[in-house]
Design a protein around this motif. Structure first.
Motif, PDB file in Angstrom:
ATOM      1  N   ASP A  48      -8.477  -0.233   0.845  1.00 46.15           N
ATOM      2  CA  ASP A  48      -7.136   0.344   0.826  1.00 46.15           C
ATOM      3  C   ASP A  48      -6.572   0.336  -0.593  1.00 46.15           C
ATOM      4  O   ASP A  48      -5.754   1.200  -0.947  1.00 46.15           O
TER       5      ASP A  48
ATOM      6  N   VAL B 139       0.853  -1.199   0.000  1.00 48.74           N
ATOM      7  CA  VAL B 139       0.000   0.000   0.000  1.00 48.74           C
ATOM      8  C   VAL B 139       0.886   1.246   0.000  1.00 48.74           C
ATOM      9  O   VAL B 139       0.621   2.223  -0.732  1.00 48.74           O
TER      10      VAL B 139
ATOM     11  N   SER C 117      -3.617   2.717  -5.216  1.00 49.25           N
ATOM     12  CA  SER C 117      -3.975   3.078  -3.841  1.00 49.25           C
ATOM     13  C   SER C 117      -5.227   3.953  -3.874  1.00 49.25           C
ATOM     14  O   SER C 117      -5.531   4.597  -4.891  1.00 49.25           O
TER      15      SER C 117
END
Length: 550
Positions: free
Chosen positions: A473, A444, A483
């Motif tokens: 996420d 992430v 993202s």
């Protein structure tokens, strides 16, 4: 008095052919409904239609004729149907001399020995002269007091024994009500057709009522069905309260007087409620049942009926024109193969064979209401323990990430909250005290550092990817992961480009502004289009309803 013979032929021949109905008020003030059934063997099926829902019997033997073969058959039928109370009327004592009356009384006492009528009052009567009628009324009063009243389980069922059209009212059906009360404006259905009807009015003993309790003889005026659409043997119920079955398991008591064993062979006819049904039958266990014995059978009906364990029936063999026996419904929806079935009326057996049973369905299957063990289910204890253990093992095997609830079956989801060493968090079942392994996930962070040219997920566990996407996420578009912050940044970039050129921007303009290639620009634009941030018009993107305001 009331003459229950309705047809000219009955009056001309002096015998009952079809069902007749009458009512009287006893000395105690109790109201009594009477169903007059034929005695002659030729009209036995009409007799069977009339006794299916009675509470007790007035057994009639003429002193001038004595105990006859049909007397014996009727007594056995009443026993097979579970009738447990009665009074015996020794009629026509006027034309008979004293010795004949005494002989008839002794014969009756001998014939009913060992049956439910043993010890019942035998009242000598002569209708033309009125002899013994007061004594008979007293005996009937005692009978009513000794007979259990019908129970109200809130599940009315009325087997139709007569249907006709009344002038100015329309369709009227009659029958003996059981299981629950009926009220004016009740919404019901006639089965097996399933025709929806409404109760317009109710009568009992020629008096109108807004409500009638179970045990009442009812005349029900219906809206929604023509009288020729309803026949004897149909049944009036609330459909959602009953299990409608074409196969059931039952006990069968074979009459001792038969001269042959009973097997699956034969043209068997089932009499249940007020109906007559040709059926197929299989003996459960042995190949045949000997006279006087009892066993279990599986019966196949030609059409679905709303049945309940405890319903009684009589079985006849039409080829031999004889009553074979009768019994009690045990299981209205057998799940075991016939070779393995061991039916009884145990609710625990029904739950054990199914494992998990919806509480409402269990009530339809057994007539008994049980509180759910888990959510809406009543659960076999062994099955519940096994489900909990399997779920606990599954949680332990996947580690701190836990299990997705959506991947569990309905039973596992129902017991998930019962695990003491696991909790439900964000749609997952995770061990108590587990540290979130996806917090601050490096992939992430890598995507956030390069929002418009994201790296591929090389080396990242696919299960972790799915969970990061589920949490929001990450956003996966056409196989490329972005993202959540990259999507927000792309939306703001599109808004700036449209401020510069409200007529729209092309893919190349967006790609140059984002500093990426077509490989990454096209999925981003596709996602913006699908979420309403932009709209595609030809070769350009214009503002969508969800475009952020700068």
């Amino acid at each position: 008095g009331t003459d229950p013979d309705r047809f000219a032929e009955e009056k001309a021949r002096g015998l009952t052919i079809d069902l007749g109905f009458a009512a009287t008020t006893l000395p105690s003030g109790a109201a009594l409904s009477l169903v007059d059934v034929p005695g002659h063997v030729r009209f036995l099926k009409n007799m069977l239609a009339g006794v299916g829902a009675v509470d007790a019997c007035l057994f009639v033997v003429a002193a001038t004729e004595g105990w006859k073969p049909q007397s014996e058959e009727h007594l056995r039928i009443l026993e097979l149907l579970g009738i447990g109370h009665g009074v015996i009327a020794l009629t026509k004592v006027g034309p008979a001399d004293e010795d004949l009356v005494d002989l008839a009384r002794l014969e009756i006492i001998e014939q009913v020995e060992g049956t439910f009528l043993e010890g019942a009052a035998v009242v000598a009567t002569d209708a033309p002269t009125g002899l013994g009628l007061d004594d008979l009324r007293v005996a009937l009063d005692d009978l009513v007091g000794a007979t259990p009243t019908a129970m109200d389980h809130g599940r009315p069922r009325l087997w139709v024994d007569r249907a006709f059209s009344a002038k100015g009212a329309g369709t009227v059906v009659t029958g003996t009500l059981s299981g629950g009360a009926l009220r004016v404006d009740d919404e019901l259905a006639i089965h097996p057709t399933g025709t929806a009807v409404r109760v317009r009015s109710l009568e009992n003993h020629h008096a109108s009522h807004l409500e009638l309790p179970p045990g009442s003889r009812c005349a029900v005026n219906l809206v929604g069905a023509a009288h020729d659409e309803v026949v004897r043997g149909d049944v009036l119920v609330r459909s959602d309260q009953w299990h409608h079955t074409t196969v059931f398991d039952a006990s069968l008591q074979v009459l001792e007087r038969l001269d042959h064993p009973v097997s699956r062979r034969g043209a068997h006819v089932l009499y249940l409620g007020s109906g007559e049904h040709p059926v197929r039958m299989r003996i459960l266990g042995p190949d045949a049942l000997e006279p006087g014995s009892e066993g279990s059978v599986r019966i196949h009906l030609p059409r679905p009926l709303p049945l309940l364990p405890g319903d009684r029936f009589v079985l006849r063999e039409s080829g031999r024109s004889e009553t074979v026996g009768g019994g009690e419904v045990l299981d209205v929806d057998p799940t075991e193969k016939a070779s393995a079935a061991r039916p009884d009326r145990s609710v625990d057996r029904v739950v054990k064979e199914r494992g998990w049973v919806d509480a409402d369905e269990l009530e339809r299957l057994t007539g008994e209401r049980r509180d759910p063990d888990v959510d809406r289910w009543v659960v076999n204890p062994e099955m519940l323990h096994g489900t909990l253990e399997r779920l606990r093992d599954a949680v332990d095997s996947v580690g701190p990430l836990g299990l997705e609830l959506s991947r569990l079956n309905p039973f596992e989801r129902a017991v998930a909250g019962l695990l003491g060493d696991a909790v439900i968090e964000a749609g997952r079942l995770v061990p108590v005290g587990a540290v979130d392994p996806l917090a601050d996930h490096p992939f992430v962070a890598a995507l956030a550092a390069s929002p418009f040219t994201p790296p591929g997920p090389d080396g990242v566990d696919r299960g972790e990817l799915r969970e990061l996407v589920r949490r929001g996420d990450l956003i996966e578009v056409e196989g490329i992961f972005y993202s959540a912050s990259a999507i927000d940044a792309a939306a703001r970039l599109a808004a700036r480009l449209l401020v510069d050129d409200p007529d729209g921007f092309t893919v190349s303009v967006f790609r140059e502004a984002a500093g990426n290639t077509r490989k990454h620009a096209m999925p981003l634009l596709s996602h913006l289009d699908s979420t309403g941030i932009t709209r595609r018009r030809g070769d350009v993107r214009i503002a969508g309803p969800r475009l952020p305001v700068l």
